[in-house]
Design a protein around this motif. Structure first.
Motif, PDB file in Angstrom:
ATOM      1  N   ILE A  67     -23.177  33.226  36.021  1.00  0.00           N
ATOM      2  CA  ILE A  67     -22.504  34.163  36.919  1.00  0.00           C
ATOM      3  C   ILE A  67     -23.110  34.056  38.320  1.00  0.00           C
ATOM      4  CG2 ILE A  67     -21.909  36.623  37.223  1.00  0.00           C
ATOM      5  CD1 ILE A  67     -20.748  35.430  34.746  1.00  0.00           C
ATOM      6  N   LEU A 125     -26.045  37.608  35.483  1.00  0.00           N
ATOM      7  CA  LEU A 125     -25.487  38.761  36.216  1.00  0.00           C
ATOM      8  C   LEU A 125     -26.616  39.462  36.976  1.00  0.00           C
ATOM      9  CD1 LEU A 125     -22.921  40.602  36.622  1.00  0.00           C
ATOM     10  CD2 LEU A 125     -23.817  41.998  34.767  1.00  0.00           C
ATOM     11  N   ALA A 126     -27.763  39.609  36.306  1.00  0.00           N
ATOM     12  CA  ALA A 126     -28.901  40.276  36.936  1.00  0.00           C
ATOM     13  C   ALA A 126     -29.472  39.427  38.065  1.00  0.00           C
ATOM     14  CB  ALA A 126     -29.978  40.560  35.891  1.00  0.00           C
ATOM     15  N   THR A 127     -29.675  38.115  37.805  1.00  0.00           N
ATOM     16  CA  THR A 127     -30.248  37.281  38.867  1.00  0.00           C
ATOM     17  C   THR A 127     -29.252  37.162  40.027  1.00  0.00           C
ATOM     18  OG1 THR A 127     -29.504  35.265  37.790  1.00  0.00           O
ATOM     19  CG2 THR A 127     -31.765  35.936  37.369  1.00  0.00           C
ATOM     20  N   SER A 129     -27.341  39.466  41.159  1.00  0.00           N
ATOM     21  CA  SER A 129     -27.544  40.647  41.988  1.00  0.00           C
ATOM     22  C   SER A 129     -28.837  40.515  42.796  1.00  0.00           C
ATOM     23  CB  SER A 129     -27.596  41.882  41.098  1.00  0.00           C
ATOM     24  OG  SER A 129     -27.844  43.011  41.862  1.00  0.00           O
ATOM     25  N   ALA A 130     -29.876  39.979  42.161  1.00  0.00           N
ATOM     26  CA  ALA A 130     -31.154  39.803  42.866  1.00  0.00           C
ATOM     27  C   ALA A 130     -31.014  38.794  44.005  1.00  0.00           C
ATOM     28  CB  ALA A 130     -32.229  39.355  41.883  1.00  0.00           C
ATOM     29  N   THR A 132     -28.294  37.935  45.642  1.00  0.00           N
ATOM     30  CA  THR A 132     -27.487  38.539  46.701  1.00  0.00           C
ATOM     31  C   THR A 132     -28.318  39.547  47.480  1.00  0.00           C
ATOM     32  OG1 THR A 132     -25.566  38.315  45.280  1.00  0.00           O
ATOM     33  CG2 THR A 132     -25.320  39.727  47.189  1.00  0.00           C
ATOM     34  N   GLY A 133     -29.157  40.308  46.756  1.00  0.00           N
ATOM     35  CA  GLY A 133     -30.010  41.290  47.408  1.00  0.00           C
ATOM     36  C   GLY A 133     -30.962  40.644  48.397  1.00  0.00           C
ATOM     37  N   ILE A 134     -31.586  39.522  47.994  1.00  0.00           N
ATOM     38  CA  ILE A 134     -32.496  38.825  48.902  1.00  0.00           C
ATOM     39  C   ILE A 134     -31.725  38.322  50.124  1.00  0.00           C
ATOM     40  CG2 ILE A 134     -34.062  36.859  49.134  1.00  0.00           C
ATOM     41  CD1 ILE A 134     -34.582  37.103  46.111  1.00  0.00           C
ATOM     42  N   LEU A 136     -28.892  39.485  51.446  1.00  0.00           N
ATOM     43  CA  LEU A 136     -28.512  40.570  52.357  1.00  0.00           C
ATOM     44  C   LEU A 136     -29.744  41.205  52.991  1.00  0.00           C
ATOM     45  CD1 LEU A 136     -25.627  42.274  50.367  1.00  0.00           C
ATOM     46  CD2 LEU A 136     -25.494  40.670  52.264  1.00  0.00           C
ATOM     47  N   GLY A 137     -30.838  41.297  52.224  1.00  0.00           N
ATOM     48  CA  GLY A 137     -32.060  41.887  52.766  1.00  0.00           C
ATOM     49  C   GLY A 137     -32.605  41.088  53.939  1.00  0.00           C
ATOM     50  N   ILE A 138     -32.534  39.751  53.824  1.00  0.00           N
ATOM     51  CA  ILE A 138     -33.044  38.898  54.896  1.00  0.00           C
ATOM     52  C   ILE A 138     -32.103  38.932  56.107  1.00  0.00           C
ATOM     53  CG2 ILE A 138     -33.500  36.503  55.564  1.00  0.00           C
ATOM     54  CD1 ILE A 138     -34.502  36.028  52.723  1.00  0.00           C
ATOM     55  N   GLU A 140     -29.340  40.934  56.648  1.00  0.00           N
ATOM     56  CA  GLU A 140     -28.624  42.173  56.952  1.00  0.00           C
ATOM     57  C   GLU A 140     -27.182  41.857  57.340  1.00  0.00           C
ATOM     58  OE1 GLU A 140     -31.025  44.614  59.558  1.00  0.00           O
ATOM     59  OE2 GLU A 140     -32.284  45.016  57.805  1.00  0.00           O
ATOM     60  N   SER A 141     -26.590  40.928  56.603  1.00  0.00           N
ATOM     61  CA  SER A 141     -25.194  40.526  56.775  1.00  0.00           C
ATOM     62  C   SER A 141     -24.893  39.847  58.110  1.00  0.00           C
ATOM     63  CB  SER A 141     -24.241  41.718  56.605  1.00  0.00           C
ATOM     64  OG  SER A 141     -24.215  42.113  55.274  1.00  0.00           O
ATOM     65  N   SER A 241     -19.531  34.493  47.883  1.00  0.00           N
ATOM     66  CA  SER A 241     -19.117  35.772  47.296  1.00  0.00           C
ATOM     67  C   SER A 241     -17.778  35.661  46.586  1.00  0.00           C
ATOM     68  CB  SER A 241     -19.061  36.847  48.378  1.00  0.00           C
ATOM     69  OG  SER A 241     -18.155  36.463  49.384  1.00  0.00           O
TER      70      SER A 241
END
Lengths: 317, 343
Positions: A67, A125-127, A129-130, A132-134, A136-138, A140-141, A241
């Motif tokens: 995923i 699925l979990a990774t 999300s992780a 994507t989080g990294i 977006l965190g880096i 900030e879109s 995405s």
């Protein structure tokens, strides 16, 4: 052998016929379909899509799913762009590092899957999300816009209707074809996907095979991300995405068995051509782009039904 | 009929699901720690305004989790939860705004559509024998594609004001400092109904039996195919219920509210709460607690102004940790079953 050949024929012939008919209809309805520029546009979108399809295909081959293909692609894309824009790395240095990040992401997926024995779906699925989080965190879109001119040029230049970008997927397709048909790890991967128990009994290492499939998947997702950056001329955090559906659609329409053990490089290639044709047709016909999503869903269902029918007919169900 | 009852008695958790209970307890501890931390860093976290907002979001997360949980119970999954949700959102908007139907009729219509779409999923899965992942991946895109084609992605903002007012309503429990959204009460009622269904009804026990071991269940007379279809209908119905709650919360029908955004939350709640992915064991209370944890973290990061960007990473890591715990829980449950079989 004869039966095998017939099976292979059935697998592509449907797709090939659909592509020929689709192209014929489009060239009759839309006069600008067969122009050099339109074919170039289609081939450009084909490049990234094919690698995305391959990234999922290798995990389907071993009987897993990934995923996180899109999320990993997004992470690699912004890492690739960031390395060049912020740290001024040359392209030739950034590409291997980006591929390495993709492989590392795949390694994490694979190791977590085999070590925990948990459904690869939920792990990825979990990774996803992780990752994507990294991403977006880096960022900030906010995309990285200042890409080296050589990369942007590579993404835009063409010889006639053929974009330079096409070089990468063609080489990858050839290598993957060889890998699955001729090499020991490739055969082991499919053997494990076809019948895990039998494969283990004949000495195929379980962990190594599954991890290898995930690493390969991460590598291909990274390659797709690099091409996407070259194609867009900027490293967008949103890259990947919308890869989820595409990544499953291409190999499944191309005839990959969902249960593992059977993939088709050429089938996937034809499926991506068909998808590119449909998308292009929608644009030329000025139809709502939403139809693409609807048609892809319908195509997957049709392909699943066809695979099932084929399996029943050849007695392998 | 007696054979069915024998099979049901052999189920691992007629009484108390110890594995799920231990995970529920650890969840409670984790949630309390997070609440303590967030309210220490930012006292506004406990303000009545934030509690009300949190409750509203929680209610929807709980029902989304239920929609996935009922399919996980059979050992399958439903990637179309979000797509069904968004289809029912737009349908209810269409019925209320364009056709001018009364609110209850529109809600019933939307719920019926959700059930029907769920039935389509279940029917296709049972008929083709293809795994639920691919069928629902395809149907999710069929559903949301059709919705986008029909609505042209235009939101419906002219809904009757009552529905938005219901979403904003606050019910004071004991003191005005503890406001509760009626949406949360609806979610809890749905939870109670599901709890009774799976714990005490024949149908619920059959669903779990079919999820735990389809072949054994079929041999003991459980109509496995029908049970799978029913579970998907229930999933569609719950997705529609979540959609209706979202309409009440936003006071409008937006085409962009669900889709893939529901994918992760729908799995987070049940998996954190101890529902086994392999089917056969669910936890209604756990799913609610799982949803509470997710909503707490989301709200806390918002209140601390860390922003939404790192939220995805947190949720992913938490799911990973939960999944690792789930593995050991699965082994534990298996051992208990073997021990009981030996006794």
């Amino acid at each position: 052998m004869n039966q095998l050949r017939r099976l292979v024929l059935v697998e592509w012939s449907g797709l090939a016929v659909a592509i020929v008919i689709g192209a014929a209809i489009l060239s009759m309805l839309a006069p600008n379909f067969l122009t050099e520029f339109n074919i170039y546009v289609m081939l450009r979108s084909f490049c990234v899509a094919l690698l995305v399809g391959f990234a999922q295909m290798v995990t389907l081959g071993v009987g897993q799913m990934n995923i996180a293909v899109g999320a990993l692609g997004g992470l690699v894309a912004i890492a690739f762009g960031g390395m060049m824009e912020v740290y001024g790395l040359p392209i030739l240095a950034a590409v291997p590092v980006a591929l390495l990040i993709g492989a590392a992401g795949g390694l994490i997926n694979g190791l977590l899957t085999v070590r925990t024995g948990i459904n690869g779906f939920i792990i990825t699925l979990a990774t996803a999300s992780a990752f994507t989080g990294i991403n977006l965190g880096i960022t900030e879109s906010i995309p990285f816009y200042k890409m080296p001119p050589a990369l942007v040029a590579f993404g835009e230049q063409r010889i006639g209707a053929f974009p330079y970008l096409l070089i990468a997927p063609v080489i990858v397709a050839a290598l993957l074809g060889l890998f699955f048909a001729r090499t020991v790890p490739g055969r082991q991967l499919l053997a494990y996907g076809g019948n895990a128990q039998a494969a283990e009994l004949s000495g195929i290492p379980r962990e190594r095979t599954i991890v290898m499939a995930h690493v390969l998947s991460g590598l291909l997702a990274a390659a797709a991300a690099i091409l996407a950056v070259a194609q867009l001329g900027s490293a967008q955090p949103s890259i990947g995405s919308d890869w989820l559906l595409l990544s499953f659609a291409a190999p499944i329409i191309g005839g990959a068995a969902l249960t593992g053990g059977h993939v088709s490089v050429l089938g996937t290639l034809f499926a991506v051509i068909l998808i590119a044709l449909i998308e292009n047709g929608m644009v030329l016909a000025k139809v709502d782009p939403y139809w693409v999503q609807f048609l892809l869903g319908a195509l997957i269902l049709a392909a699943v039904w066809l695979n099932r029918w084929r399996a029943v007919r050849t007695g392998t169900a | 009929m007696t054979t069915t009852d024998d099979a049901l008695d052999a189920m691992p958790k007629r009484g108390i699901n110890f594995a799920a209970m231990s995970s529920a307890l650890s969840l409670v501890v984790i949630i309390v720690v997070f609440w303590a931390f967030f309210s220490w860093r930012q006292p506004g976290f406990l303000s009545s305004f934030n509690l009300l907002t949190l409750g509203r979001a929680l209610a929807i997360d709980i029902v989304i989790g239920f929609a996935q949980m009922v399919v996980l119970a059979t050992g399958g999954m439903n990637l179309a939860v979000g797509a069904i949700g968004v289809c029912t959102v737009m349908t209810s908007g269409y019925l209320m705004q364009t056709l001018g139907l009364p609110i209850p009729v529109a809600i019933l219509g939307a719920l019926a559509l959700g059930a029907a779409l769920g039935w389509l999923n279940g029917f296709a899965i049972v008929r083709t024998g293809v795994n639920s992942f691919v069928i629902t991946l395809a149907s999710a895109n069929l559903f949301s594609g059709a919705m986008l084609i029909l609505t042209k992605a235009v939101p419906l903002n002219g809904l009757p004001p009552e529905i938005g007012a219901f979403g904003k309503m606050r019910i004071n429990l004991f003191t005005p400092a503890l406001p509760v959204s009626p949406l949360l009460i609806i979610a809890i009622v749905i939870g109670i109904v599901l709890f009774i269904l799976y714990r005490y009804s024949v149908l619920g026990r059959r669903i779990l039996a079919a999820g735990a071991n389809p072949r054994a269940a079929a041999m003991s007379g459980v109509p496995v195919d029908r049970v799978i279809v029913i579970s998907h209908v229930l999933s569609g119905l719950l997705a529609a219920a979540a959609g209706m709650m979202l309409v009440a919360r936003l006071g409008a029908a937006m085409p962009s509210v669900a889709g893939e955004d529901w994918l992760l939350p729908s799995f987070l709640g049940p998996v954190l709460g101890g529902t086994l992915l392999s089917g056969g064991a669910i936890s209604v209370v756990g799913t609610m607690l799982g949803a509470l944890l997710v909503t707490t973290i989301r709200s806390g990061l918002l209140v601390l102004q860390i922003g939404n960007f790192w939220l995805q990473l947190f949720l992913g890591l938490i799911l990973l940790v939960a999944v690792l715990a789930d593995r050991y829980r699965g082994i534990f449950a298996e051992r208990r079953r073997l021990r009981r079989a030996a006794a």
